[in-house]
Design an enzyme around this catalytic site. Sequence first.
Site, PDB file in Angstrom:
ATOM      1  N   TYR A 213     -13.623  14.448 -12.046  1.00  0.00           N
ATOM      2  CA  TYR A 213     -13.806  13.207 -12.803  1.00  0.00           C
ATOM      3  C   TYR A 213     -15.066  12.495 -12.327  1.00  0.00           C
ATOM      4  CZ  TYR A 213     -13.103   8.442 -14.468  1.00  0.00           C
ATOM      5  OH  TYR A 213     -13.278   7.212 -15.054  1.00  0.00           O
TER       6      TYR A 213
ATOM      7  N   ASP B 141     -11.543  15.117 -31.829  1.00  0.00           N
ATOM      8  CA  ASP B 141     -11.481  15.485 -30.421  1.00  0.00           C
ATOM      9  C   ASP B 141     -12.924  15.669 -29.972  1.00  0.00           C
ATOM     10  OD1 ASP B 141     -11.404  16.791 -28.004  1.00  0.00           O
ATOM     11  OD2 ASP B 141      -9.715  18.084 -28.542  1.00  0.00           O
TER      12      ASP B 141
ATOM     13  N   SER C 129     -18.104  14.241 -13.494  1.00  0.00           N
ATOM     14  CA  SER C 129     -18.399  14.064 -14.923  1.00  0.00           C
ATOM     15  C   SER C 129     -19.063  12.713 -15.151  1.00  0.00           C
ATOM     16  CB  SER C 129     -17.121  14.179 -15.768  1.00  0.00           C
ATOM     17  OG  SER C 129     -16.338  12.996 -15.689  1.00  0.00           O
TER      18      SER C 129
ATOM     19  N   SER D 268     -18.640   5.261 -14.385  1.00  0.00           N
ATOM     20  CA  SER D 268     -17.592   4.669 -13.571  1.00  0.00           C
ATOM     21  C   SER D 268     -18.146   4.413 -12.185  1.00  0.00           C
ATOM     22  CB  SER D 268     -16.427   5.644 -13.481  1.00  0.00           C
ATOM     23  OG  SER D 268     -15.559   5.242 -12.452  1.00  0.00           O
TER      24      SER D 268
ATOM     25  N   ASN E 247     -16.982   6.264 -25.138  1.00  0.00           N
ATOM     26  CA  ASN E 247     -15.991   5.728 -24.212  1.00  0.00           C
ATOM     27  C   ASN E 247     -14.852   6.715 -23.916  1.00  0.00           C
ATOM     28  OD1 ASN E 247     -14.257   3.375 -23.068  1.00  0.00           O
ATOM     29  ND2 ASN E 247     -13.062   4.163 -24.787  1.00  0.00           N
ATOM     30  N   ALA E 248     -14.633   7.705 -24.795  1.00  0.00           N
ATOM     31  CA  ALA E 248     -13.492   8.616 -24.617  1.00  0.00           C
ATOM     32  C   ALA E 248     -13.610   9.371 -23.289  1.00  0.00           C
ATOM     33  CB  ALA E 248     -13.430   9.618 -25.766  1.00  0.00           C
ATOM     34  N   ALA E 249     -12.501   9.470 -22.590  1.00  0.00           N
ATOM     35  CA  ALA E 249     -12.508  10.215 -21.328  1.00  0.00           C
ATOM     36  C   ALA E 249     -11.084  10.490 -20.877  1.00  0.00           C
ATOM     37  CB  ALA E 249     -13.236   9.427 -20.242  1.00  0.00           C
ATOM     38  N   ILE E 250     -10.936  11.517 -20.045  1.00  0.00           N
ATOM     39  CA  ILE E 250      -9.656  11.746 -19.383  1.00  0.00           C
ATOM     40  C   ILE E 250      -9.884  11.704 -17.879  1.00  0.00           C
ATOM     41  CG2 ILE E 250      -8.402  12.985 -21.168  1.00  0.00           C
ATOM     42  CD1 ILE E 250      -9.425  15.577 -20.071  1.00  0.00           C
TER      43      ILE E 250
HETATM   44  N1  LIG Z   1      -9.750   1.949 -16.475  1.00  0.00           N
HETATM   45  C1  LIG Z   1     -10.550   2.076 -15.446  1.00  0.00           C
HETATM   46  O1  LIG Z   1     -10.221   1.640 -14.355  1.00  0.00           O
HETATM   47  C2  LIG Z   1     -11.878   2.746 -15.601  1.00  0.00           C
HETATM   48  C3  LIG Z   1     -12.743   2.751 -14.518  1.00  0.00           C
HETATM   49  C4  LIG Z   1     -13.965   3.361 -14.647  1.00  0.00           C
HETATM   50  C5  LIG Z   1     -14.331   3.938 -15.848  1.00  0.00           C
HETATM   51  N2  LIG Z   1     -13.482   3.928 -16.899  1.00  0.00           N
HETATM   52  C6  LIG Z   1     -13.927   4.551 -18.141  1.00  0.00           C
HETATM   53  O2  LIG Z   1     -13.612   3.749 -19.252  1.00  0.00           O
HETATM   54  C7  LIG Z   1     -13.442   4.571 -20.395  1.00  0.00           C
HETATM   55  C8  LIG Z   1     -12.167   4.207 -21.132  1.00  0.00           C
HETATM   56  O3  LIG Z   1     -11.041   4.565 -20.379  1.00  0.00           O
HETATM   57  P1  LIG Z   1      -9.711   3.707 -20.290  1.00  0.00           P
HETATM   58  O4  LIG Z   1      -9.627   3.261 -18.896  1.00  0.00           O
HETATM   59  O5  LIG Z   1      -9.680   2.719 -21.363  1.00  0.00           O
HETATM   60  O6  LIG Z   1      -8.602   4.860 -20.461  1.00  0.00           O
HETATM   61  P2  LIG Z   1      -7.542   5.204 -21.599  1.00  0.00           P
HETATM   62  O7  LIG Z   1      -6.712   4.013 -21.896  1.00  0.00           O
HETATM   63  O8  LIG Z   1      -6.858   6.432 -21.146  1.00  0.00           O
HETATM   64  O9  LIG Z   1      -8.452   5.524 -22.868  1.00  0.00           O
HETATM   65  C9  LIG Z   1      -9.098   6.758 -23.034  1.00  0.00           C
HETATM   66  C10 LIG Z   1      -9.398   6.949 -24.494  1.00  0.00           C
HETATM   67  O10 LIG Z   1     -10.099   8.189 -24.681  1.00  0.00           O
HETATM   68  C11 LIG Z   1      -9.505   8.900 -25.756  1.00  0.00           C
HETATM   69  N3  LIG Z   1      -9.700  10.343 -25.580  1.00  0.00           N
HETATM   70  C12 LIG Z   1      -9.338  11.109 -24.525  1.00  0.00           C
HETATM   71  N4  LIG Z   1      -9.664  12.389 -24.741  1.00  0.00           N
HETATM   72  C13 LIG Z   1     -10.259  12.440 -25.964  1.00  0.00           C
HETATM   73  C14 LIG Z   1     -10.804  13.485 -26.765  1.00  0.00           C
HETATM   74  N5  LIG Z   1     -10.832  14.757 -26.340  1.00  0.00           N
HETATM   75  N6  LIG Z   1     -11.321  13.166 -27.972  1.00  0.00           N
HETATM   76  C15 LIG Z   1     -11.307  11.894 -28.422  1.00  0.00           C
HETATM   77  N7  LIG Z   1     -10.804  10.874 -27.709  1.00  0.00           N
HETATM   78  C16 LIG Z   1     -10.276  11.138 -26.497  1.00  0.00           C
HETATM   79  C17 LIG Z   1      -8.048   8.496 -25.741  1.00  0.00           C
HETATM   80  O11 LIG Z   1      -7.495   8.582 -27.048  1.00  0.00           O
HETATM   81  P3  LIG Z   1      -6.610   9.803 -27.621  1.00  0.00           P
HETATM   82  O12 LIG Z   1      -5.744  10.285 -26.502  1.00  0.00           O
HETATM   83  O13 LIG Z   1      -5.876   9.165 -28.748  1.00  0.00           O
HETATM   84  O14 LIG Z   1      -7.603  10.821 -28.096  1.00  0.00           O
HETATM   85  C18 LIG Z   1      -8.139   7.026 -25.355  1.00  0.00           C
HETATM   86  O15 LIG Z   1      -8.363   6.223 -26.497  1.00  0.00           O
HETATM   87  C19 LIG Z   1     -13.483   5.993 -19.887  1.00  0.00           C
HETATM   88  O16 LIG Z   1     -14.767   6.527 -20.139  1.00  0.00           O
HETATM   89  C20 LIG Z   1     -13.245   5.851 -18.422  1.00  0.00           C
HETATM   90  O17 LIG Z   1     -13.785   6.910 -17.702  1.00  0.00           O
HETATM   91  C21 LIG Z   1     -12.253   3.356 -16.794  1.00  0.00           C
END
Ligand SMILES: NC(=O)c1ccc[n+]([C@@H]2O[C@H](COP(=O)([O-])OP(=O)(O)OC[C@H]3O[C@@H](n4cnc5c(N)ncnc54)[C@H](OP(=O)(O)O)[C@@H]3O)[C@@H](O)[C@H]2O)c1
Length: 349
Positions: free
Chosen positions: A197, A105, A200, A184, A132-135
Amino acid sequence: MDLIHTFLNLVAPPFTFFSLCLFLPPYWALKFLLSTINSIFPENLSGKVVLITGASSGIGEHLAYEYAKRGALLALCARRENALREIADKARDCGSPDVIIILADVSKVEDCMRMLDETVNHFGRLDHLVNNAAISTSNLFEEVTDITVLRPIMETNFWGSVYATRFALPHLKKSKGKIVAMSSADSWMPAPRRNVYNASKAAIVSMYETLRVEVGSEVGITIVTPGYIESEFTKGKFLTAQGKVEVDQDLRDVEVSAMPVGSASGCARAVVNSVARGDRYLTTPSWFRITYLFKLLCPELVEWSFRFWYLSRAGRSPNESLSKKVLDASGAKSVLYPSSINTPDVKTD
Ligand SMILES: NC(=O)c1ccc[n+]([C@@H]2O[C@H](COP(=O)([O-])OP(=O)(O)OC[C@H]3O[C@@H](n4cnc5c(N)ncnc54)[C@H](OP(=O)(O)O)[C@@H]3O)[C@@H](O)[C@H]2O)c1
Ligand SMILES: *[C@@H]1O[C@H](CO)[C@@H](O)[C@H](O)[C@H]1NC(C)=O
Ligand SMILES: *[C@@H]1O[C@H](CO)[C@@H](O)[C@H](O)[C@H]1NC(C)=O
Ligand SMILES: *[C@@H]1O[C@H](CO)[C@@H](O)[C@H](O)[C@H]1NC(C)=O
Protein backbone atom coordinates in the site's frame (compact mmCIF):
# COMPACT_ATOMS: atom_id res chain seq x y z
CA MET A 1 36.98 12.70 -15.25
CA ASP A 2 37.43 11.65 -11.61
CA LEU A 3 39.16 14.92 -10.92
CA ILE A 4 35.97 16.80 -11.79
CA HIS A 5 34.01 14.71 -9.29
CA THR A 6 36.61 15.17 -6.58
CA PHE A 7 36.41 18.90 -7.19
CA LEU A 8 32.59 18.89 -7.11
CA ASN A 9 32.51 16.73 -3.97
CA LEU A 10 34.52 19.43 -2.23
CA VAL A 11 32.90 22.50 -3.67
CA ALA A 12 29.25 21.63 -4.36
CA PRO A 13 28.01 21.16 -0.74
CA PRO A 14 29.29 24.49 0.72
CA PHE A 15 28.38 26.36 -2.48
CA THR A 16 24.83 24.95 -2.37
CA PHE A 17 24.50 25.75 1.31
CA PHE A 18 25.49 29.39 0.93
CA SER A 19 23.49 30.01 -2.21
CA LEU A 20 20.40 28.46 -0.58
CA CYS A 21 20.80 30.85 2.36
CA LEU A 22 20.65 33.78 -0.06
CA PHE A 23 18.01 32.32 -2.34
CA LEU A 24 15.45 30.82 0.05
CA PRO A 25 14.13 33.95 1.82
CA PRO A 26 13.03 35.79 -1.38
CA TYR A 27 11.82 32.49 -2.86
CA TRP A 28 9.61 31.76 0.14
CA ALA A 29 8.34 35.34 0.19
CA LEU A 30 7.29 35.07 -3.45
CA LYS A 31 5.61 31.70 -2.82
CA PHE A 32 3.72 33.12 0.12
CA LEU A 33 2.56 36.08 -1.95
CA LEU A 34 1.34 33.86 -4.79
CA SER A 35 -0.51 31.48 -2.47
CA THR A 36 -2.18 34.45 -0.77
CA ILE A 37 -3.37 35.76 -4.14
CA ASN A 38 -4.63 32.28 -5.05
CA SER A 39 -6.58 31.93 -1.83
CA ILE A 40 -8.22 35.32 -2.38
CA PHE A 41 -9.21 34.37 -5.95
CA PRO A 42 -9.89 30.60 -5.94
CA GLU A 43 -11.25 28.80 -9.01
CA ASN A 44 -15.01 29.20 -9.44
CA LEU A 45 -16.26 25.60 -9.50
CA SER A 46 -19.81 26.42 -10.52
CA GLY A 47 -20.64 24.60 -13.77
CA LYS A 48 -17.30 22.75 -13.83
CA VAL A 49 -17.33 19.03 -14.70
CA VAL A 50 -15.66 16.81 -12.09
CA LEU A 51 -15.01 13.07 -12.32
CA ILE A 52 -14.42 11.38 -8.95
CA THR A 53 -13.28 7.75 -8.69
CA GLY A 54 -13.99 5.76 -5.54
CA ALA A 55 -16.99 7.99 -4.77
CA SER A 56 -19.05 5.27 -3.07
CA SER A 57 -17.68 5.78 0.45
CA GLY A 58 -15.26 7.65 2.70
CA ILE A 59 -13.32 10.60 1.38
CA GLY A 60 -14.58 10.18 -2.21
CA GLU A 61 -18.21 10.36 -1.06
CA HIS A 62 -17.54 13.59 0.84
CA LEU A 63 -15.58 15.05 -2.07
CA ALA A 64 -18.77 14.58 -4.12
CA TYR A 65 -20.82 16.58 -1.57
CA GLU A 66 -18.17 19.28 -1.30
CA TYR A 67 -17.93 19.78 -5.08
CA ALA A 68 -21.75 19.65 -5.27
CA LYS A 69 -22.09 22.47 -2.72
CA ARG A 70 -20.00 24.64 -5.04
CA GLY A 71 -22.22 23.89 -8.02
CA ALA A 72 -20.00 21.46 -9.93
CA LEU A 73 -21.44 18.83 -12.32
CA LEU A 74 -20.41 15.35 -11.22
CA ALA A 75 -19.53 11.96 -12.66
CA LEU A 76 -19.24 9.54 -9.72
CA CYS A 77 -17.45 6.23 -10.26
CA ALA A 78 -16.98 3.06 -8.22
CA ARG A 79 -18.10 -0.57 -8.30
CA ARG A 80 -21.03 -0.49 -5.81
CA GLU A 81 -24.14 0.73 -7.59
CA ASN A 82 -26.59 1.20 -4.71
CA ALA A 83 -24.14 3.25 -2.70
CA LEU A 84 -23.37 5.43 -5.73
CA ARG A 85 -27.07 6.04 -6.38
CA GLU A 86 -27.69 7.22 -2.84
CA ILE A 87 -24.67 9.50 -2.92
CA ALA A 88 -25.71 10.93 -6.29
CA ASP A 89 -29.12 11.84 -4.84
CA LYS A 90 -27.51 13.52 -1.84
CA ALA A 91 -25.11 15.40 -4.12
CA ARG A 92 -28.06 16.78 -6.09
CA ASP A 93 -29.60 17.92 -2.80
CA CYS A 94 -26.30 19.61 -1.93
CA GLY A 95 -26.59 21.72 -5.06
CA SER A 96 -25.06 19.90 -8.01
CA PRO A 97 -27.10 20.67 -11.16
CA ASP A 98 -26.31 17.30 -12.80
CA VAL A 99 -24.88 14.04 -11.44
CA ILE A 100 -24.25 10.80 -13.31
CA ILE A 101 -22.96 7.54 -11.90
CA ILE A 102 -20.62 5.20 -13.74
CA LEU A 103 -19.91 1.66 -12.60
CA ALA A 104 -16.26 1.00 -13.28
CA ASP A 105 -13.36 -0.98 -11.89
CA VAL A 106 -10.41 1.37 -12.27
CA SER A 107 -7.93 -1.50 -12.29
CA LYS A 108 -9.26 -2.38 -15.78
CA VAL A 109 -8.04 -0.25 -18.68
CA GLU A 110 -11.26 -0.68 -20.68
CA ASP A 111 -13.36 0.46 -17.70
CA CYS A 112 -11.26 3.61 -17.36
CA MET A 113 -11.63 4.35 -21.06
CA ARG A 114 -15.40 3.89 -20.86
CA MET A 115 -15.58 6.01 -17.69
CA LEU A 116 -13.95 8.95 -19.50
CA ASP A 117 -16.03 8.43 -22.65
CA GLU A 118 -19.30 8.38 -20.71
CA THR A 119 -18.35 11.53 -18.79
CA VAL A 120 -17.32 13.53 -21.83
CA ASN A 121 -20.25 12.27 -23.94
CA HIS A 122 -22.67 13.36 -21.26
CA PHE A 123 -21.17 16.71 -20.22
CA GLY A 124 -19.14 17.60 -23.30
CA ARG A 125 -16.03 18.43 -21.27
CA LEU A 126 -13.95 17.57 -18.22
CA ASP A 127 -12.43 20.05 -15.76
CA HIS A 128 -11.19 18.00 -12.79
CA LEU A 129 -10.19 14.37 -12.50
CA VAL A 130 -10.06 13.18 -8.88
CA ASN A 131 -8.15 9.88 -8.62
CA ASN A 132 -9.35 8.71 -5.25
CA ALA A 133 -10.22 4.98 -5.61
CA ALA A 134 -7.92 2.71 -3.63
CA ILE A 135 -7.75 -0.42 -1.53
CA SER A 136 -5.69 -0.86 1.60
CA THR A 137 -3.75 -3.73 3.02
CA SER A 138 -2.64 -4.64 6.48
CA ASN A 139 -0.43 -7.69 6.37
CA LEU A 140 3.08 -8.29 7.42
CA PHE A 141 4.88 -9.16 4.22
CA GLU A 142 5.78 -12.63 5.46
CA GLU A 143 2.17 -13.51 6.31
CA VAL A 144 1.30 -13.46 2.62
CA THR A 145 1.89 -16.91 1.19
CA ASP A 146 0.48 -16.38 -2.30
CA ILE A 147 2.35 -13.22 -3.25
CA THR A 148 0.08 -12.52 -6.24
CA VAL A 149 -2.78 -11.56 -3.89
CA LEU A 150 -1.01 -8.23 -3.41
CA ARG A 151 -1.17 -7.28 -7.08
CA PRO A 152 -4.66 -5.71 -6.97
CA ILE A 153 -3.31 -3.03 -4.63
CA MET A 154 -0.89 -1.72 -7.21
CA GLU A 155 -3.38 -2.31 -10.02
CA THR A 156 -6.10 -0.26 -8.32
CA ASN A 157 -4.16 2.42 -6.45
CA PHE A 158 -1.40 3.11 -8.95
CA TRP A 159 -2.45 1.81 -12.36
CA GLY A 160 -6.08 2.83 -11.80
CA SER A 161 -4.98 6.45 -11.38
CA VAL A 162 -2.56 6.30 -14.26
CA TYR A 163 -5.05 4.78 -16.76
CA ALA A 164 -7.73 7.34 -15.90
CA THR A 165 -5.20 10.16 -16.14
CA ARG A 166 -4.04 9.06 -19.59
CA PHE A 167 -7.58 9.04 -21.02
CA ALA A 168 -8.49 12.30 -19.27
CA LEU A 169 -5.42 14.26 -20.33
CA PRO A 170 -6.59 15.43 -23.78
CA HIS A 171 -9.83 16.74 -22.26
CA LEU A 172 -8.04 18.36 -19.32
CA LYS A 173 -5.61 20.11 -21.66
CA LYS A 174 -8.53 21.53 -23.60
CA SER A 175 -10.21 22.88 -20.45
CA LYS A 176 -6.94 23.88 -18.68
CA GLY A 177 -8.20 21.49 -16.03
CA LYS A 178 -6.80 19.86 -12.92
CA ILE A 179 -5.86 16.45 -11.58
CA VAL A 180 -6.07 15.39 -7.95
CA ALA A 181 -3.72 12.54 -7.04
CA MET A 182 -4.60 10.83 -3.74
CA SER A 183 -1.46 9.65 -2.07
CA SER A 184 -1.06 9.16 1.67
CA ALA A 185 1.17 10.11 4.56
CA ASP A 186 2.13 6.42 4.37
CA SER A 187 4.02 7.36 1.23
CA TRP A 188 6.81 8.62 3.48
CA MET A 189 6.12 6.88 6.79
CA PRO A 190 7.28 3.26 6.72
CA ALA A 191 4.25 2.01 8.67
CA PRO A 192 4.47 -1.76 9.09
CA ARG A 193 1.76 -3.93 7.44
CA ARG A 194 1.40 -1.27 4.76
CA ASN A 195 4.28 -2.42 2.55
CA VAL A 196 2.63 -2.61 -0.88
CA TYR A 197 0.00 0.00 0.00
CA ASN A 198 2.69 2.47 0.96
CA ALA A 199 4.65 1.61 -2.18
CA SER A 200 1.56 2.25 -4.34
CA LYS A 201 1.13 5.65 -2.68
CA ALA A 202 4.83 6.53 -3.01
CA ALA A 203 4.60 5.57 -6.72
CA ILE A 204 1.73 8.02 -7.10
CA VAL A 205 3.82 10.87 -5.72
CA SER A 206 6.66 10.11 -8.06
CA MET A 207 4.39 9.59 -11.08
CA TYR A 208 2.48 12.86 -10.63
CA GLU A 209 5.58 14.91 -9.79
CA THR A 210 7.06 13.76 -13.08
CA LEU A 211 3.81 14.39 -14.95
CA ARG A 212 3.76 17.89 -13.50
CA VAL A 213 7.08 18.59 -15.18
CA GLU A 214 5.66 17.27 -18.49
CA VAL A 215 2.19 18.90 -18.55
CA GLY A 216 2.15 21.23 -15.51
CA SER A 217 1.98 24.39 -17.58
CA GLU A 218 -1.39 23.30 -18.98
CA VAL A 219 -2.91 21.00 -16.35
CA GLY A 220 -2.70 21.66 -12.60
CA ILE A 221 -1.81 18.73 -10.35
CA THR A 222 -2.54 18.61 -6.62
CA ILE A 223 -0.95 15.73 -4.73
CA VAL A 224 -2.92 15.04 -1.55
CA THR A 225 -1.39 13.14 1.38
CA PRO A 226 -4.05 12.56 4.06
CA GLY A 227 -3.25 11.36 7.54
CA TYR A 228 -5.89 9.16 9.22
CA ILE A 229 -9.38 10.05 8.01
CA GLU A 230 -12.79 8.56 8.85
CA SER A 231 -13.73 6.10 6.06
CA GLU A 232 -14.12 2.40 5.36
CA PHE A 233 -10.31 2.21 5.58
CA THR A 234 -10.32 3.41 9.14
CA LYS A 235 -13.31 1.14 9.87
CA GLY A 236 -10.78 -1.62 9.29
CA LYS A 237 -11.51 -2.69 5.70
CA PHE A 238 -8.34 -4.36 4.46
CA LEU A 239 -7.18 -6.82 1.85
CA THR A 240 -6.14 -9.88 3.88
CA ALA A 241 -3.14 -12.14 3.43
CA GLN A 242 -5.55 -14.56 1.72
CA GLY A 243 -6.52 -11.95 -0.85
CA LYS A 244 -10.03 -11.30 0.52
CA VAL A 245 -11.41 -7.91 1.54
CA GLU A 246 -12.46 -8.07 5.19
CA VAL A 247 -13.23 -5.74 8.07
CA ASP A 248 -10.99 -6.24 11.11
CA GLN A 249 -11.39 -3.53 13.74
CA ASP A 250 -8.82 -5.05 16.09
CA LEU A 251 -6.19 -4.82 13.40
CA ARG A 252 -7.36 -1.28 12.67
CA ASP A 253 -6.73 -0.42 16.34
CA VAL A 254 -3.25 -1.87 16.07
CA GLU A 255 -2.53 0.22 12.98
CA VAL A 256 -4.20 3.53 13.75
CA SER A 257 -3.52 3.26 17.48
CA ALA A 258 -3.55 6.49 19.48
CA MET A 259 -3.62 8.78 16.44
CA PRO A 260 -6.50 11.21 16.06
CA VAL A 261 -8.71 10.36 13.08
CA GLY A 262 -10.00 13.32 11.05
CA SER A 263 -13.53 13.66 9.65
CA ALA A 264 -14.12 12.80 5.99
CA SER A 265 -16.10 16.00 5.46
CA GLY A 266 -13.27 18.14 6.87
CA CYS A 267 -10.77 16.34 4.67
CA ALA A 268 -12.96 16.80 1.58
CA ARG A 269 -13.38 20.51 2.29
CA ALA A 270 -9.61 20.93 2.66
CA VAL A 271 -9.03 19.06 -0.62
CA VAL A 272 -11.53 21.07 -2.67
CA ASN A 273 -10.25 24.38 -1.22
CA SER A 274 -6.71 23.36 -2.02
CA VAL A 275 -7.53 22.32 -5.59
CA ALA A 276 -9.47 25.55 -6.18
CA ARG A 277 -6.40 27.51 -5.02
CA GLY A 278 -4.25 25.45 -7.37
CA ASP A 279 -1.94 24.07 -4.63
CA ARG A 280 0.70 21.57 -5.68
CA TYR A 281 0.69 19.64 -2.41
CA LEU A 282 -1.78 19.23 0.42
CA THR A 283 -1.33 17.32 3.65
CA THR A 284 -4.49 17.07 5.71
CA PRO A 285 -4.73 17.35 8.70
CA SER A 286 -1.84 19.76 8.19
CA TRP A 287 -0.01 18.92 11.42
CA PHE A 288 0.76 15.53 9.84
CA ARG A 289 3.49 17.31 7.86
CA ILE A 290 5.77 17.20 10.89
CA THR A 291 6.02 13.44 10.45
CA TYR A 292 7.80 14.17 7.17
CA LEU A 293 10.48 16.11 9.06
CA PHE A 294 11.00 13.21 11.43
CA LYS A 295 11.41 10.82 8.51
CA LEU A 296 13.85 13.22 6.79
CA LEU A 297 15.98 14.09 9.80
CA CYS A 298 16.00 10.89 11.85
CA PRO A 299 14.94 7.92 9.70
CA GLU A 300 16.63 5.39 12.00
CA LEU A 301 14.60 6.62 14.96
CA VAL A 302 11.34 6.38 12.99
CA GLU A 303 12.15 2.83 11.89
CA TRP A 304 13.08 1.70 15.36
CA SER A 305 10.11 3.30 17.10
CA PHE A 306 7.66 1.92 14.52
CA ARG A 307 8.99 -1.59 15.07
CA PHE A 308 8.73 -1.10 18.82
CA TRP A 309 5.26 0.44 18.71
CA TYR A 310 3.35 -1.48 16.02
CA LEU A 311 4.79 -5.00 16.02
CA SER A 312 4.24 -7.68 18.62
CA ARG A 313 6.87 -10.31 19.29
CA ALA A 314 7.23 -13.05 16.68
CA GLY A 315 4.40 -15.60 16.83
CA ARG A 316 2.15 -13.38 18.96
CA SER A 317 -1.19 -11.92 17.80
CA PRO A 318 -1.14 -8.33 16.47
CA ASN A 319 -3.47 -7.65 19.43
CA GLU A 320 -0.40 -7.74 21.64
CA SER A 321 1.39 -4.84 20.01
CA LEU A 322 2.09 -1.84 22.19
CA SER A 323 0.03 0.35 19.86
CA LYS A 324 -3.15 -1.62 20.65
CA LYS A 325 -2.42 -2.14 24.33
CA VAL A 326 -1.90 1.57 24.95
CA LEU A 327 -5.01 2.45 22.96
CA ASP A 328 -7.16 0.01 24.93
CA ALA A 329 -5.67 0.79 28.34
CA SER A 330 -5.91 4.56 27.96
CA GLY A 331 -9.48 4.59 26.66
CA ALA A 332 -8.29 7.25 24.20
CA LYS A 333 -10.42 5.82 21.40
CA SER A 334 -13.53 7.77 22.38
CA VAL A 335 -11.59 11.04 22.09
CA LEU A 336 -9.47 10.29 19.04
CA TYR A 337 -11.83 8.39 16.73
CA PRO A 338 -15.11 9.66 15.28
CA SER A 339 -17.76 7.28 16.65
CA SER A 340 -18.83 6.35 13.08
CA ILE A 341 -15.69 4.30 12.49
CA ASN A 342 -16.28 2.00 15.46
CA THR A 343 -19.07 0.12 13.72
CA PRO A 344 -17.69 -2.55 11.42
CA ASP A 345 -20.49 -2.10 8.85
CA VAL A 346 -19.37 -1.30 5.33
CA LYS A 347 -21.68 -0.82 2.36
CA THR A 348 -22.38 -3.85 0.21
CA ASP A 349 -24.02 -4.10 -3.15
N1 LIG B 1 -8.83 7.14 5.26
C1 LIG B 1 -7.56 7.38 5.46
O1 LIG B 1 -7.12 7.40 6.60
C2 LIG B 1 -6.64 7.63 4.31
C3 LIG B 1 -5.33 8.00 4.58
C4 LIG B 1 -4.48 8.23 3.54
C5 LIG B 1 -4.93 8.13 2.23
N2 LIG B 1 -6.21 7.78 1.98
C6 LIG B 1 -6.63 7.69 0.58
O2 LIG B 1 -7.88 8.29 0.39
C7 LIG B 1 -8.54 7.68 -0.70
C8 LIG B 1 -9.97 7.32 -0.34
O3 LIG B 1 -10.00 6.28 0.60
P1 LIG B 1 -11.03 6.19 1.80
O4 LIG B 1 -10.22 6.32 3.02
O5 LIG B 1 -12.14 7.10 1.58
O6 LIG B 1 -11.44 4.64 1.71
P2 LIG B 1 -12.80 3.88 1.34
O7 LIG B 1 -13.91 4.39 2.17
O8 LIG B 1 -12.48 2.44 1.40
O9 LIG B 1 -13.05 4.31 -0.18
C9 LIG B 1 -12.37 3.72 -1.25
C10 LIG B 1 -13.18 3.92 -2.50
O10 LIG B 1 -12.47 3.36 -3.62
C11 LIG B 1 -13.38 2.58 -4.39
N3 LIG B 1 -12.66 1.51 -5.09
C12 LIG B 1 -11.86 0.55 -4.55
N4 LIG B 1 -11.40 -0.26 -5.51
C13 LIG B 1 -11.90 0.20 -6.69
C14 LIG B 1 -11.80 -0.23 -8.05
N5 LIG B 1 -11.06 -1.29 -8.40
N6 LIG B 1 -12.46 0.48 -8.99
C15 LIG B 1 -13.21 1.55 -8.66
N7 LIG B 1 -13.34 1.99 -7.39
C16 LIG B 1 -12.70 1.32 -6.42
C17 LIG B 1 -14.39 2.05 -3.39
O11 LIG B 1 -15.64 1.82 -4.03
P3 LIG B 1 -16.19 0.40 -4.55
O12 LIG B 1 -15.75 -0.63 -3.56
O13 LIG B 1 -17.66 0.62 -4.61
O14 LIG B 1 -15.59 0.22 -5.91
C18 LIG B 1 -14.54 3.24 -2.45
O15 LIG B 1 -15.49 4.15 -2.95
C19 LIG B 1 -7.68 6.49 -1.08
O16 LIG B 1 -6.90 6.84 -2.21
C20 LIG B 1 -6.82 6.29 0.11
O17 LIG B 1 -5.62 5.66 -0.21
C21 LIG B 1 -7.07 7.51 2.99
C1 LIG C 1 -19.16 31.49 -10.95
O1 LIG C 1 -19.53 31.13 -12.27
C2 LIG C 1 -20.94 31.14 -12.45
C3 LIG C 1 -21.28 30.59 -13.83
O2 LIG C 1 -20.17 30.34 -14.60
C4 LIG C 1 -21.47 32.54 -12.26
O3 LIG C 1 -22.88 32.56 -12.44
C5 LIG C 1 -21.14 33.01 -10.86
O4 LIG C 1 -21.53 34.35 -10.68
C6 LIG C 1 -19.64 32.89 -10.59
N1 LIG C 1 -19.40 33.16 -9.19
C7 LIG C 1 -18.42 33.96 -8.79
C8 LIG C 1 -18.26 34.12 -7.31
O5 LIG C 1 -17.67 34.53 -9.56
C1 LIG D 1 7.33 2.75 2.53
O1 LIG D 1 7.83 1.64 3.24
C2 LIG D 1 9.19 1.37 3.02
C3 LIG D 1 9.52 0.08 3.72
O2 LIG D 1 8.96 0.01 5.00
C4 LIG D 1 10.03 2.53 3.55
O3 LIG D 1 11.39 2.31 3.28
C5 LIG D 1 9.61 3.78 2.85
O4 LIG D 1 10.26 4.90 3.40
C6 LIG D 1 8.12 3.99 2.94
N1 LIG D 1 7.80 5.15 2.13
C7 LIG D 1 8.24 5.32 0.89
C8 LIG D 1 8.10 6.68 0.34
O5 LIG D 1 8.69 4.42 0.22
C1 LIG E 1 -7.87 -9.78 19.25
O1 LIG E 1 -8.68 -9.55 20.38
C2 LIG E 1 -10.08 -9.66 20.18
C3 LIG E 1 -10.83 -9.35 21.46
O2 LIG E 1 -10.24 -8.30 22.15
C4 LIG E 1 -10.45 -11.02 19.64
O3 LIG E 1 -11.82 -11.07 19.34
C5 LIG E 1 -9.64 -11.32 18.38
O4 LIG E 1 -9.90 -12.64 17.94
C6 LIG E 1 -8.15 -11.15 18.67
N1 LIG E 1 -7.44 -11.32 17.41
C7 LIG E 1 -6.42 -12.15 17.28
C8 LIG E 1 -5.80 -12.24 15.93
O5 LIG E 1 -6.00 -12.81 18.22
